[in-house]
Design an enzyme around this catalytic site. Structure first.
Site, PDB file in Angstrom:
ATOM      1  N   ARG A 249       0.866  -1.177   0.000  1.00 18.33           N
ATOM      2  CA  ARG A 249       0.000   0.000   0.000  1.00 18.33           C
ATOM      3  C   ARG A 249       0.903   1.227   0.000  1.00 18.33           C
ATOM      4  O   ARG A 249       1.616   1.470   0.961  1.00 18.33           O
ATOM      5  CB  ARG A 249      -0.909  -0.072   1.236  1.00 18.33           C
ATOM      6  CG  ARG A 249      -1.169   1.235   1.936  1.00 18.33           C
ATOM      7  CD  ARG A 249      -2.359   1.151   2.844  1.00 18.33           C
ATOM      8  NE  ARG A 249      -2.091   0.520   4.150  1.00 18.33           N
ATOM      9  CZ  ARG A 249      -1.357   1.071   5.117  1.00 18.33           C
ATOM     10  NH1 ARG A 249      -0.771   2.222   4.943  1.00 18.33           N
ATOM     11  NH2 ARG A 249      -1.192   0.446   6.264  1.00 18.33           N
ATOM     12  N   HIS A 253      -3.049   4.103   5.453  1.00 12.06           N
ATOM     13  CA  HIS A 253      -4.106   3.111   5.664  1.00 12.06           C
ATOM     14  C   HIS A 253      -5.449   3.707   5.240  1.00 12.06           C
ATOM     15  O   HIS A 253      -6.189   3.120   4.472  1.00 12.06           O
ATOM     16  CB  HIS A 253      -4.138   2.687   7.134  1.00 12.06           C
ATOM     17  CG  HIS A 253      -5.355   1.906   7.503  1.00 12.06           C
ATOM     18  ND1 HIS A 253      -5.593   0.643   7.002  1.00 12.06           N
ATOM     19  CD2 HIS A 253      -6.417   2.213   8.284  1.00 12.06           C
ATOM     20  CE1 HIS A 253      -6.752   0.209   7.478  1.00 12.06           C
ATOM     21  NE2 HIS A 253      -7.272   1.141   8.251  1.00 12.06           N
ATOM     22  N   TYR A 262       5.324   4.857  11.082  1.00 18.05           N
ATOM     23  CA  TYR A 262       5.658   3.435  11.275  1.00 18.05           C
ATOM     24  C   TYR A 262       6.429   2.808  10.110  1.00 18.05           C
ATOM     25  O   TYR A 262       6.678   1.617  10.130  1.00 18.05           O
ATOM     26  CB  TYR A 262       4.397   2.621  11.575  1.00 18.05           C
ATOM     27  CG  TYR A 262       3.261   2.767  10.586  1.00 18.05           C
ATOM     28  CD1 TYR A 262       3.234   2.009   9.413  1.00 18.05           C
ATOM     29  CD2 TYR A 262       2.210   3.645  10.820  1.00 18.05           C
ATOM     30  CE1 TYR A 262       2.200   2.133   8.514  1.00 18.05           C
ATOM     31  CE2 TYR A 262       1.168   3.775   9.921  1.00 18.05           C
ATOM     32  CZ  TYR A 262       1.155   3.019   8.758  1.00 18.05           C
ATOM     33  OH  TYR A 262       0.136   3.136   7.870  1.00 18.05           O
TER      34      TYR A 262
END
Lengths: 347, 327
Positions: A249, A253, A262
């Site tokens: 991705r 998100h 992250y």
């Protein structure tokens, strides 16, 4: 890992040019529409969006393996699947705007579904649609229909009990279903390495007695061929398959996430270099099926068409407030009728 | 092939434990048929080698999470039979003061059995939590959890094994595969090759043991424990065994199982198998075994008498079990 198109666009198996060009067009449209939806969210026009950038091959390739009577149980990040299913772009945009032309009448957010296209709206909680998809597939078998279900979920879903119970059931009762685990490396912020102790998620199929296969999820041809085999197998009554499409991705998100907290930029850059659209284009150029001029034109047309569609969709009025009280009862009880009247006076 | 040379003493200890479980359950079954037990009871006949083989291999400080078919786990762990029977009969001398009944009878914090749960599969995530606590406190102990073949298809099983593997926790998963989840044959609910093979989908090393052979169970458990204590994460053992009686006291286990199948497994009775092995080594004679049985029977008859004449818990005192300082 199953791969047909090399990153440089060499192919082990040369598919029909028309099919490849059609898939290419859909991947481009999915990419452009996805970026527009991100923009619309940033402009405050839609509530939330889960971007699919980078995952176009996994969605388009597997969706092309379906027959038009087959059923789709998607996740909330399956925009490329909807485009491949030839859902009108205006339907998707109206859905996101939750206006009067929204096929789901604003009943849910960020997810699309429409029985007309045999797409079941995705749930927001992770993995809860897998048991439903298996149950639905068993009903098709029970009715002796030759239809098949394709069920998409992410890498995070594989740790849920729902996944386990559903896949075991599908294996024992040979449900006509294809599970597509779109492994995009992150469940929100949790990397796959913290999700499971196994190397490949496809090995989980061993526990349920059916075939599991890992494919290069940025290789649209591999995704298509693997899914086609699985769909045909399911249609023959030979039970389910678990396909792990290994991809990434590129975006956050959802619009409510900051991935820089992250993961490293270098990692994202590495995956950008593996872009699925660029890979298919290299292959098309290599075979002389496509030119850079045509390519430029396609991106421009996509941009124009989608921009205009959005403009048109924005002309639709919002849903009336009383709509919130509809669609639960065939014969609404008196107190809802009263409330609806009250609501209609609010306008 | 057995690695260890078992001493006569060790084998006698295991044989005695298995006989204790068997004769204990005989008495429970009789009391159940006499209507003296309130609620259900699930008997351990035929699976004695699993409880004894696994528990003998554990350290005293390792934790055991048991199930509703747990009388055998309690006896094997050395929980006084009077307390277990007291629990089954609902008496105040019971392990849970008689408030839990048969399905919670082996619970004894003192013996590191903090839980015996009646819900299929629910012990596994709890064992993972215990394993996490051990790891967090840097203790070398292992959380052991028993469960049946029916539990392997529950979501709790899946989530527990995955988490234990990802976090490399010291958990020993012991599946007592007795081939039936209540009346459902395993072959109707498992499409995979075996239960043990399933552990590979979590990256957990797995072992299969013939669950009626106490020495094989013991050795397999020791091997698995070595692996766990090396800090390499959880391990999984599938013990293939058979329950000689029904699912619960009310079930005779006959209407859904073939006579030949039951008879075949009766021929592989775990206690007789161990006795034969010991006889071959000259460790025991038939008379000696009979003597053990008589000793255990005499002890148990005394226990039954004592428990039956002991009082129920004083229910007036119930609130004090819920609150330290009752409101």
């Amino acid at each position: 890992m199953y791969q047909v198109l090399s990153p440089e666009g060499f192919a082990e198996e040369e598919l029909d040019p028309r099919l490849l060009l059609s898939m290419y067009r859909d991947m481009v449209y999915a990419r452009v529409l996805d970026r527009w939806l991100m923009r619309l969210q940033r402009m405050g026009k839609i509530g939330i969006h889960a971007p699919s950038e980078g995952q176009e091959a996994a969605g388009v390739g597997t969706a092309y393996a379906l027959g038009e009577n087959d059923w789709i149980f998607p996740l909330y990040r399956e925009l490329p699947v909807f485009v491949a299913r030839k859902v009108p772009i205006s339907d998707i945009v109206n859905r996101n705007l939750s206006n009067r032309a929204d096929p789901l009448k604003g009943r849910d957010f960020a997810v699309y579904g429409d029985i007309k296209y045999r797409i079941v709206p995705a749930p927001i909680p992770v993995a809860v649609h897998i048991p439903s998809a298996v149950g639905f597939a068993l009903s098709l078998k029970y009715k002796k229909l030759s239809e098949v279900v394709i069920n998409y979920f992410g890498d995070g879903a594989t740790s849920k009990g729902d996944f386990h119970e559903a896949l075991n059931f599908a294996g024992v009762f040979k449900a006509p279903i294809v599970f597509v685990c779109v492994n995009n490396q992150y469940a929100i912020s949790v990397p796959v390495s913290r999700q499971t102790a196994v190397e490949r998620l496809s090995v989980k199929a061993v526990a349920y007695g059916f075939e599991g296969v890992s494919v290069d999820g940025n290789d649209v041809v591999a995704c298509y061929l693997a899914a086609k085999r699985a769909v045909e197998k399911a249609r023959r009554g030979e039970g389910p398959t678990l396909i792990e499409a290994v991809t990434y991705r590129i975006g956050p998100h959802t619009t409510a996430d900051d991935p820089s907290r992250y993961r490293d930029d270098e990692e994202v850059e590495m995956w950008r270099r593996r872009d699925p659209i660029t890979r298919l284009r290299s292959h098309l150029l290599r075979r002389g099926l496509w030119s850079m001029d045509e390519d430029e034109k396609l991106w421009q047309t996509a941009e124009e068409t989608i921009r205009k569609t959005i403009e048109e969709c924005e002309k639709n009025p919002p849903l009336p407030p009383e709509s919130i009280l509809e669609d639960v009862y065939a014969t609404p009880p008196w107190h809802l009728i009263e409330e609806r009247e009250e609501f209609s006076q609010l306008r | 092939m057995l690695r260890e040379q078992f001493s006569r003493e060790k084998l006698l200890k295991m044989l005695r434990k298995m006989i204790e479980i068997r004769l204990f359950e005989e008495r429970v079954e009789r009391l159940y048929r006499e209507g003296k037990i309130i609620g259900p009871t699930h008997l351990y006949f035929g699976q004695e080698a699993v409880a004894v083989g696994v528990i003998e291999a554990l350290d005293k400080d390792d934790v055991v999470i048991s199930t509703y078919r747990g009388h055998g786990h309690g006896v094997a762990r050395g929980v006084p039979m009077k307390a277990i029977l007291g629990e089954i009969l609902g008496r105040a001398v019971g392990t849970c003061k008689g408030l839990g009944g048969s399905m919670h009878a082996p619970i004894s914090v003192e013996h590191n059995i903090p839980l015996a749960t009646a819900i299929v599969g629910s012990g596994l995530p709890i064992a993972v939590g215990v394993g996490l606590a051990f790891k967090y406190r840097e203790r070398r102990n292992v959380a052991t959890v028993f469960f049946g073949d029916g539990a392997v298809n529950t979501g709790a099983f899946h989530e527990a094994l995955n988490l234990a593997a990802v976090w490399k926790l010291p958990v020993l998963f012991v599946c007592e595969n007795n081939l039936y989840a209540m009346y459902t044959s395993l072959k109707n609910v498992l499409a995979a090759e075996s239960i043990a093979a399933r552990a590979s989908s979590y990256g957990i090393p797995s072992y299969v043991a013939f669950g009626n052979d106490v020495l094989e169970v013991y050795e397999t458990t020791s091997k698995a424990l070595e692996k766990i204590r090396d800090q390499s994460g959880p391990a999984f053992i599938e013990c293939r065994t058979y329950r000689q009686k029904g699912h619960g006291g009310y079930d005779f286990g006959t209407w859904y199982r073939a006579k030949e199948e039951i008879e075949e497994w009766m021929r592989r009775d775990p206690i007789n198998m161990l006795t034969e092995r010991m006889k071959a080594k000259g460790f025991i004679t038939d008379e000696e075994r009979k003597k053990i049985e008589e000793e255990v029977a005499a002890e148990l008859d005394k226990v039954v008498e004592e428990v039956l004449s002991s009082p129920f818990y004083d229910y007036e005192k119930l609130p004090s079990l819920v609150y330290a300082n009752p409101p």
